[in-house]
Design a protein around this motif. Structure first.
Motif, PDB file in Angstrom:
ATOM      1  N   SER A 108       1.511  -3.720   0.530  1.00 41.69           N
ATOM      2  CA  SER A 108       2.443  -2.506   0.773  1.00 41.69           C
ATOM      3  C   SER A 108       1.682  -1.669   1.854  1.00 41.69           C
ATOM      4  O   SER A 108       0.698  -1.580   2.088  1.00 41.69           O
ATOM      5  N   THR A 110       2.355   1.464   2.138  1.00 44.24           N
ATOM      6  CA  THR A 110       1.911   2.637   1.538  1.00 44.24           C
ATOM      7  C   THR A 110       0.934   2.579   0.320  1.00 44.24           C
ATOM      8  O   THR A 110       1.105   1.813  -0.638  1.00 44.24           O
ATOM      9  N   GLU A 111      -0.158   3.368   0.353  1.00 39.25           N
ATOM     10  CA  GLU A 111      -0.972   3.388  -0.706  1.00 39.25           C
ATOM     11  C   GLU A 111      -0.124   3.634  -1.984  1.00 39.25           C
ATOM     12  O   GLU A 111      -0.454   2.979  -3.119  1.00 39.25           O
ATOM     13  N   SER A 114       1.738   0.663  -3.116  1.00 36.90           N
ATOM     14  CA  SER A 114       0.763  -0.536  -3.599  1.00 36.90           C
ATOM     15  C   SER A 114       0.373  -0.140  -4.737  1.00 36.90           C
ATOM     16  O   SER A 114       0.220  -1.220  -5.848  1.00 36.90           O
ATOM     17  N   GLN A 115      -0.145   0.848  -5.149  1.00 38.71           N
ATOM     18  CA  GLN A 115      -0.673   1.179  -6.609  1.00 38.71           C
ATOM     19  C   GLN A 115       0.444   1.141  -7.417  1.00 38.71           C
ATOM     20  O   GLN A 115       0.293   0.322  -8.592  1.00 38.71           O
ATOM     21  N   ARG A 120      -2.780  -1.980  -7.238  1.00 37.68           N
ATOM     22  CA  ARG A 120      -4.173  -2.016  -6.538  1.00 37.68           C
ATOM     23  C   ARG A 120      -4.038  -1.485  -5.275  1.00 37.68           C
ATOM     24  O   ARG A 120      -2.772  -1.105  -4.751  1.00 37.68           O
ATOM     25  N   SER A 121      -5.036  -1.389  -4.480  1.00 37.94           N
ATOM     26  CA  SER A 121      -5.076  -0.445  -3.280  1.00 37.94           C
ATOM     27  C   SER A 121      -4.721  -1.212  -2.068  1.00 37.94           C
ATOM     28  O   SER A 121      -4.546  -2.589  -2.349  1.00 37.94           O
ATOM     29  N   ARG A 122      -4.235  -0.743  -1.103  1.00 38.55           N
ATOM     30  CA  ARG A 122      -3.962  -1.345   0.104  1.00 38.55           C
ATOM     31  C   ARG A 122      -5.117  -2.411   0.398  1.00 38.55           C
ATOM     32  O   ARG A 122      -4.887  -3.527   0.818  1.00 38.55           O
ATOM     33  N   SER A 158       7.071   6.820  -0.858  1.00 40.23           N
ATOM     34  CA  SER A 158       6.458   7.735   0.462  1.00 40.23           C
ATOM     35  C   SER A 158       7.286   8.166   1.279  1.00 40.23           C
ATOM     36  O   SER A 158       6.603   9.111   1.993  1.00 40.23           O
ATOM     37  N   GLU A 165      -0.073   2.905  10.842  1.00 37.89           N
ATOM     38  CA  GLU A 165      -0.423   2.425   9.745  1.00 37.89           C
ATOM     39  C   GLU A 165      -0.152   1.044   9.501  1.00 37.89           C
ATOM     40  O   GLU A 165      -0.834   0.225   8.878  1.00 37.89           O
TER      41      GLU A 165
END
Lengths: 313, 313
Positions: A108, A110-111, A114-115, A120-122, A158, A165
């Motif tokens: 993803s 964006t963080e 993703s979460q 999970r984190s990026r 977001s 990014e």
């Protein structure tokens, strides 16, 4: 990069059919395996060489992908390239054990997404790409690893997404060993200026290596965004027959950019696709019959290409 | 050019609503005058300032335009600019005797279509523009004369259309005194490369004088073509609410490019339109209720603009 160049040549446009994967994620009435095979075979006969055939997910919760082995076999029988989503370790395991040609990992942009979407984190998602690459290298070196960046042009959670990014993530995926990276406008937030700008930077980042642009027509910008992508160096475009594929974050919205219309667009821009529009019409008839409750979109299929004029550039 | 510059400022994008004219030409169930008034008023309240309200044609054969005087009055009451088609001498007479703000003459890009559609040569059609200008000058100097070039990007009869010929016709129309010229992809033959190339040349020809681009979404290229037009200097774009307006030469085809989607496109490209998408949604509800048998198109109206992101450039 030689296998990659065989599958996704840098000097021509490749259209990937994602309807059998993205188009079925939210479908109301699931087509039978037999109908899906016939749809794939008809589209392959029309000249389509690249199919996302499903996702390696638990069959109990995702019955639309329970027949993924049969669909990989159908793609192989049609002489086409098969790709399937691998959203976690188990998916990667299953893909490596299968004859699928391409693993599609998802990261993803964006963080928050993703979460929320993958828990999970990026950074962990990029690490999963690296793991897929390492296991592929060890066990199935002929397969490709694709890293698709979701929400790359705007995020339902977001909002705005900084292109810096996205490009940093793309670079991280390539550094992790991904053969090809995809940029997805998952919720159809972008207009052609944003798509063109991101693709221009991605083209500069990737050099001769192709990348994928994945567009949703949620706000009617799909074809315009594809034009901007092609004009700025993108050479691999995802689309789905009839624009199948709603969006869980935009109820009632149209789906992926319409495959038939993208063929017309690409040819009109001087990019031969090798795809026959009459053949796509036959494939669409099969898909429509198999999914009677589903909305099929697009315009080209109704009018057909101009009969008396040069519409290919 | 001062009146022209007031109506169609050269330094911003103007969207013309043609649904009440082009959108009704082939409609199955005609809306009542009351419904059309409500539709126009709602769209004007949303910020639309330019309407084609009908065509000066015999009411017996064209009942959809029998109420043109009422629609001109409704447009005037809404404080908006009214335009109407004047396809022959009688139409010009009627328009000059009416309070309509803009006469729209039509010239075909090809000799074959000109003869088949209007039973006159292209030269005679340009002469009719000159006559409209002369009579306007003498009797109603406040009105604008618009010359629309049909089939400017491909012809259902002649196929390919040379851009040189279109530009020569545009120049002839301007020389005949037309205030503004329109380029129409009447049958939706073009892709964005052709539209962009023609608009770039038209921008060079017209200099600071605005011109109109009129697009049909017959093959799904409408929004992409509008993007190409805006990118190449076009500043006046025709569109219709919900993409109303089929094409007599392409049965079942989609109609004009969708107004709502074009608002999103223009704003995303950094061209403020002054038009409120929520207001357009209300206008669309009125039009849909008034024309229950008609297909309404477009995507933006379903999803709405992104709620949590900057979608205006």
């Amino acid at each position: 990069m030689s296998r990659l160049a065989d599958i996704y040549p840098a000097d021509r446009v490749t259209l990937r059919e994602v309807g059998l994967r993205d188009g079925l994620q939210l479908a109301q009435a699931l087509p039978s395996t037999e109908a899906k095979r016939a749809w794939l075979a008809a589209e392959a006969a029309a000249g389509v060489r690249h199919f996302e055939v499903g996702s390696f997910l638990p069959a109990a919760r995702f019955p639309q992908f329970a027949d993924i082995d049969a669909m990989i076999a159908a793609c192989d029988a049609a002489g086409a390239h098969s790709a399937a989503l691998t959203l976690n370790e188990r998916g990667i395991e299953a893909a490596l054990a299968s004859p699928v040609d391409e693993l599609v990992c998802v990261v993803s942009a964006t963080e928050a997404h993703s979460q929320a979407n993958m828990r999970r984190s990026r950074a962990a998602a990029v690490a999963l790409v690296a793991r897929a690459v390492a296991e592929r290298d060890a066990r199935a070196p002929g397969k490709l690893v694709n890293a698709g960046i979701a929400m790359a042009l705007g995020c339902s959670l977001s909002g705005d997404v900084a292109q810096d990014e996205v490009l940093a993530l793309a670079e991280a995926c390539l550094a992790a060993g991904a053969d090809i990276v995809g940029l997805a406008d998952t919720v159809g937030y972008a207009g052609p200026a944003a798509v063109g700008a991101l693709c221009a930077r991605m083209t500069a980042l990737c050099g001769p290596r192709p990348y994928i642009i994945h567009l949703h027509d949620t706000r009617g910008m799909g074809v315009a965004n594809a034009a901007a992508a092609l004009d700025n160096g993108a050479r691999v475009v995802d689309a789905s027959l009839g624009g199948l594929g709603g969006c869980p974050f935009a109820p009632g919205a149209t789906g992926n950019v319409v495959f038939e219309d993208i063929v017309f667009l690409a040819e009109s821009l001087g990019h031969p696709t090798g795809i026959d529009l009459g053949g796509l019409r036959a494939a669409r008839a099969i898909a429509e019959a198999a999914m009677p409750g589903e909305a099929f979109h697009g315009a080209l299929h109704r009018a057909g290409p101009p009969a008396n004029a040069h519409w290919r550039a």
